[in-house]
Each structure stands twice: as C-alpha cells, then as structure tokens.
Design an enzyme around this catalytic site. Structure first.
Site, PDB file in Angstrom:
ATOM      1  N   HIS A 129     -69.770 -42.507  21.998  1.00 24.35           N
ATOM      2  CA  HIS A 129     -70.514 -41.560  21.157  1.00 24.35           C
ATOM      3  C   HIS A 129     -70.617 -41.987  19.697  1.00 24.35           C
ATOM      4  CE1 HIS A 129     -70.800 -38.710  24.380  1.00 24.35           C
ATOM      5  NE2 HIS A 129     -69.500 -38.500  24.443  1.00 24.35           N
ATOM      6  N   ASP A 254     -64.374 -37.476  33.154  1.00 24.80           N
ATOM      7  CA  ASP A 254     -64.503 -36.052  32.865  1.00 24.80           C
ATOM      8  C   ASP A 254     -65.561 -35.376  33.726  1.00 24.80           C
ATOM      9  OD1 ASP A 254     -66.352 -37.586  31.539  1.00 24.80           O
ATOM     10  OD2 ASP A 254     -65.923 -36.798  29.544  1.00 24.80           O
TER      11      ASP A 254
END
Length: 390
Positions: A129, A254
């Site tokens: 990110h 995740d």
C-alpha cells in the site's frame, strides 16, 4: 542452481507498529517457528538481509518522504506523509526497520535475477500500500514495487505481479499504471465494501499500458471455490498472452474467514491451493521463476502461521499434507503465552476447495465480477471476454 531461497532474520521483527496494532510481527515469528518444528526448514540456509539503501528506496519513493520517515521518531510535531496516524503510527527505528523489509525482498529478487535460484520467499515483505510520498495501510516503504523496479533494471522486461491480499494492491498498481512491462493483477474484496476503496474492474492502466492493470473485485463472503473460479477464469489466460519472465506474488492471508479486518471467507486450505496454483503457473509461464512475499493477515495464531508455513513449503517443494498435526511443542508454547486462545489441531480447516471452471452460464455475484474484469481487459490482449476457451 541451488534449492529455493528463504529470506529470514529475527531483525525483521523490528517492523513493529506497537501497542494493539493489528500488524503484529509475532505472526512472522510464529510462522518461522511452526515451519521449523514441522521440518519444512530442515537443512535450509536462511538468507539474512541487509537494509536497502536510499538509491533503491528512491526507485519508488520521493526524497522528501524518506527524510520524513527518518525524522518522524525524533520530532514532536506532525511530519505529514501519512505518518503518525492510527494505521501508520510512528515507531522508533522506523526507517531502518522499513528499509530492512525492502532489503529482504530485494535479496530474494537478486538471487533469482542472478540465476542462483528460481524461487524465493520472504514472508516479511508484501507492504503493497505504500505510495511514492506517503505511508498507507500499515506500509511505510513498498518493497514489492521497489523489487519490481529493480528487476526491470536487471534483465527483466515482462513482470507479472499477482496480489491475493484481501485489500487492493493499490501502491503497486499506482507505481506501474503507465508501464506496459508490468502486469499487475489484484483479487480483493470489492472496494464498495472495504478500504482502500480502489481496485474496480475499470482500472486498467494508461496509454500503452492499457490492459496491464487487472482488478477482480469480489463480493464479501466469497469462499474458496468462488475465489479460485475467479482466479482461474482470468489469470492463466492473461499470463499466457503476456509471457512474463517472472511472477512476483503478494500472498496476504487476510482473505481468511476468521480475519478480523475484512469479510472474504477463504480457508487455510484455500490458501494452500492458491500457492500450489501459483507454483504451477510459474512453471508454465515464467520458466519457474517465482518471488513470493507475505502481506496482510491479522488472525495471528490460528491463520497466519499455518497459511504462510504452507507458502514456504510450497516454494520449497516440501508440501505439507493438510491433515498434518500441529507440533506439540508449538502448541504448548502458544498455550503458555495465550492460555485462552483456541488453537487448531492440524494444518487444515477441512474445507473443500473444488470449484467449477467459469463458463457454465452461472450468474452469481462472483461470475458478475469475472465478466466485468474479462470485458474490461481481455480485448486489450486479443482475447475474447465471453469465450471460456480464452
């Protein structure tokens, strides 16, 4: 050529956002301990990384951002650049710890580029990110993008990046949105329902790079069969056309149904299947060259250690059978440290990962995502989006 490389050193635990932050480095420690106790790392010489220097960090990040990262732990005011937020708190030694994560992924890339190995894995990497001049989503420096940039300067001109984290791989997509040499593919929970709110099928790249940014946004609660159906409906066809020289894969876990920060419903068995599929794709389309990194994953005890142990095992061709019992020593140490934790018994969630290939005229939400993505990018690669043979 030696056996596949595993990059690891306990110093990587220094990337610690502190307190109750979900990005807890204990997940890395527990993974290495589990892989060790299962024998996956027997006779494997772990490669010890060094921190990346500014020359490498500046491939992706701005000079003023590097200065801010260095200064942030020393000053008492807001340095900006996304630092000092709840997601990206400032911590002591932040620059050095972040640069070491980058160095670990660069070491893996270097081993492959120099022909010493065909596969390498760094579970501490995957900080996908981070942007050019700001931290984002627990990520300070973008090791994935920096490694890809380095590979482009060291003998590679067609790189495929596959991102299986539940969150969109926005930082890597942004870094190469105008570069036709890099195919970025991200499967993630739909941006309507999850941060960072990007990764729509219509995000396809700019100019000559149109079609090289590929996004498959999946509805919440997608399970293993739907995820694998989507992956196989899009990725192999694009790899066959793109002909990458190496696969770089971000393997965030995740996406698991127990992860506290998102809402996909994959299992450890699904993750294991994803890794074996990636290994097969590398053998088929990139001469066996495969660089795998970690990423997200916030169920620290029940999920991450098992899933990433499967990842390490898959890279090493030491696949762990799903019904393998967890080692008593590992279980005992967890019980002592977290007496109330519910610990799984084996390397499986006992989930069925079988899926039906796309093209059977089903019209469920996953198939709508498949159709949207294929129609957005397949024609740009000379492929028929509505023909399941493509």
């Amino acid at each position: 050529m030696s056996s596949p490389a595993v990059v690891w050193d306990a110093a990587l635990l220094g990337y610690d956002l502190g307190g109750e932050h979900p990005f807890n480095p204990v997940r890395l420690e527990l993974t290495i301990r589990l892989a060790t106790e299962l024998g996956v790392l027997n006779d494997v010489e772990l490669l010890v990384p060094t921190a990346a220097g500014d020359e490498e960090l500046l491939r992706i990040h701005a000079p003023e951002y590097l200065a801010a990262v260095r200064e942030a732990p020393l000053v008492g005011w807001d340095v900006g650049h996304g630092l000092g937020t709840g997601d990206n708190p400032v911590f002591s030694g932040m620059h050095d710890a972040s640069a070491l994560v980058v160095g670990s992924t660069l070491l893996a890339a270097r081993k492959i580029a120099e022909g010493e190995v065909k596969r390498a894995v760094n579970i501490a990497g995957g900080l996908h990110h981070a942007m050019r001049d700001y931290a984002s989503g627990f990520c300070v420096y973008n090791d994935c993008a920096i490694a890809i940039s380095w590979l482009l300067d060291h003998g590679f001109d067609r790189i495929a990046y596959l991102d299986t984290d539940v969150h969109h791989g926005d930082g890597v997509q942004t870094a190469f949105y105008d570069d036709p040499r890099v195919l970025t593919v991200s499967l993630h929970q739909h941006p309507f329902t999850l941060w960072p709110g990007t990764g729509y099928a219509a995000e396809i790249g700019n100019g000559k790079a149109a079609g090289t940014s590929v996004n498959i946004p999946l509805p919440p609660h997608t399970k293993d069969p739907g995820w694998l159906r989507a992956f196989n409906a899009v990725v192999p066809s694009l790899l066959a056309e793109f002909e990458p020289q190496i696969l770089v894969t971000q393997c965030g876990v995740d996406s698991h149904e127990e992860d506290p920060l998102a809402d996909l419903s994959l299992s450890v068995d699904g993750h294991r299947t994803i890794y074996s599929t990636m290994r097969d794709l590398a053998e088929t389309y990139s001469g066996g060259r495969w660089l795998a990194v970690g990423g997200g994953g916030y169920q620290l005890i029940r999920v991450v250690p098992r899933s990433w142990t499967h990842l390490i095992a898959t890279v090493l061709d030491r696949d762990v059978a799903p019904d393998t019992a967890l080692p008593p020593g590992w279980v005992s140490s967890i019980t002592k440290a977290a007496p109330t934790a519910e610990i799984p018994h084996a390397m499986t969630d006992e989930k069925d990962t079988a899926f039906k290939p796309w093209g059977d005229a089903a019209d469920d939400p996953v198939d709508l995502a498949i159709r949207d993505t294929r129609r957005a990018v397949f024609p740009l690669h000379g492929l028929d989006p509505d023909d399941p043979r493509d």
